[in-house]
Design a protein around this motif. Structure first.
Motif, PDB file in Angstrom:
ATOM      1  N   UNK A 148       0.897  -1.068  -0.100  1.00 23.43           N
ATOM      2  CA  UNK A 148       0.058   0.044   0.011  1.00 23.43           C
ATOM      3  C   UNK A 148       0.889   1.179  -0.035  1.00 23.43           C
ATOM      4  N   UNK A 149       0.086   2.341  -0.333  1.00 26.66           N
ATOM      5  CA  UNK A 149       1.122   3.689  -0.184  1.00 26.66           C
ATOM      6  C   UNK A 149      -0.044   4.634   0.609  1.00 26.66           C
ATOM      7  N   UNK A 150       0.508   5.343   1.535  1.00 31.91           N
ATOM      8  CA  UNK A 150      -0.243   6.333   2.509  1.00 31.91           C
ATOM      9  C   UNK A 150       0.362   7.758   1.850  1.00 31.91           C
ATOM     10  N   UNK A 151      -0.556   8.559   1.464  1.00 33.46           N
ATOM     11  CA  UNK A 151      -0.479   9.965   1.070  1.00 33.46           C
ATOM     12  C   UNK A 151      -1.045  10.798   2.131  1.00 33.46           C
ATOM     13  N   UNK A 152      -0.158  11.654   2.649  1.00 36.59           N
ATOM     14  CA  UNK A 152      -0.627  12.787   3.630  1.00 36.59           C
ATOM     15  C   UNK A 152      -0.473  13.974   2.989  1.00 36.59           C
ATOM     16  N   UNK A 153      -1.466  14.793   3.150  1.00 35.94           N
ATOM     17  CA  UNK A 153      -1.563  16.176   2.318  1.00 35.94           C
ATOM     18  C   UNK A 153      -2.565  16.966   2.942  1.00 35.94           C
ATOM     19  N   UNK A 154      -2.094  18.563   2.795  1.00 35.04           N
ATOM     20  CA  UNK A 154      -3.033  19.324   3.315  1.00 35.04           C
ATOM     21  C   UNK A 154      -3.689  20.207   2.160  1.00 35.04           C
ATOM     22  N   UNK A 155      -4.925  20.951   2.545  1.00 37.20           N
ATOM     23  CA  UNK A 155      -5.621  21.622   1.709  1.00 37.20           C
ATOM     24  C   UNK A 155      -4.923  22.749   1.170  1.00 37.20           C
TER      25      UNK A 155
END
Length: 199
Positions: free
Chosen positions: A192-199
């Motif tokens: 799997x891959x986890x993507x962390x992002x902000x708006x």
């Protein structure tokens, strides 16, 4: 939203969980939780999107955050309500608030049942439902193409570059990615891959 055949698999799983079948062990998401929560205020307003039996919703509530949750499978939503005592609604990524309602949205392996054409719109709706600089946690399976697994669930697979490009196109700034391995509902290993992002 997931298709009826996929939802039927989770309805059966919810009945199994309710009868005491244990959940598959999860990998260590501590770094992902830290990255997701670090920019957010205390008692952040969080949404567990596609919450399943409510494991993560309960975890964030125990940490003191204001948590709501949703799942498109009625049986899973009912199980999560019973297990957590939280407000859990029967809806998916196609039915999010149109106003900026949340500080963070946790979408851990819940958007992977959408078709490839549906994911960009779902990410835009998530962005719209977040407050300025709100955080997104996105967990997806790595791979190519799309299709059904041995249980009948529909999956769309992505590579890491595709996911970061799609997330950026929806208005997010990606702050980190991480790959890992886990066992899914049928006990099969996957990456799997986890993507962390902000708006």
């Amino acid at each position: 939203m997931a298709d009826p055949a996929t939802l039927a698999v989770y309805a059966r799983a919810a009945r199994d969980y309710a009868q005491g079948t244990s959940l598959a062990p999860e990998p260590d998401y501590s770094p992902d939780i830290a990255a997701f929560l670090a920019p957010l205020p205390p008692r952040a307003r969080l949404l567990d999107l596609g919450c399943g039996p409510g494991v993560w919703a309960a975890h964030f509530a125990q940490m003191g955050h204001r948590v709501t949750a949703c799942d498109p499978c009625p049986e899973m939503a009912a199980l999560a309500r019973a297990r957590t005592g939280l407000a859990v609604t029967e809806r998916g990524a196609d039915d999010l608030p149109t106003e900026a309602a949340f500080d963070g949205i946790w979408a851990n392996f819940s958007l992977l049942h959408l078709t490839r054409n549906a994911l960009p719109g779902a990410l835009r709706r998530i962005h719209r439902a977040l407050r300025p600089k709100g955080m997104l946690h996105l967990g997806m399976k790595l791979g190519h193409d799309a299709g059904r697994d041995a249980l009948g669930r529909y999956f769309t697979y992505y590579n890491e570059a595709e996911l970061t490009d799609l997330t950026h196109a929806a208005g997010f700034t990606v702050t980190r990615t991480r790959r890992g391995n886990r066992h899914d509902l049928q006990g099969a290993p996957d990456t799997f891959v986890i993507v962390t992002a902000h708006g």
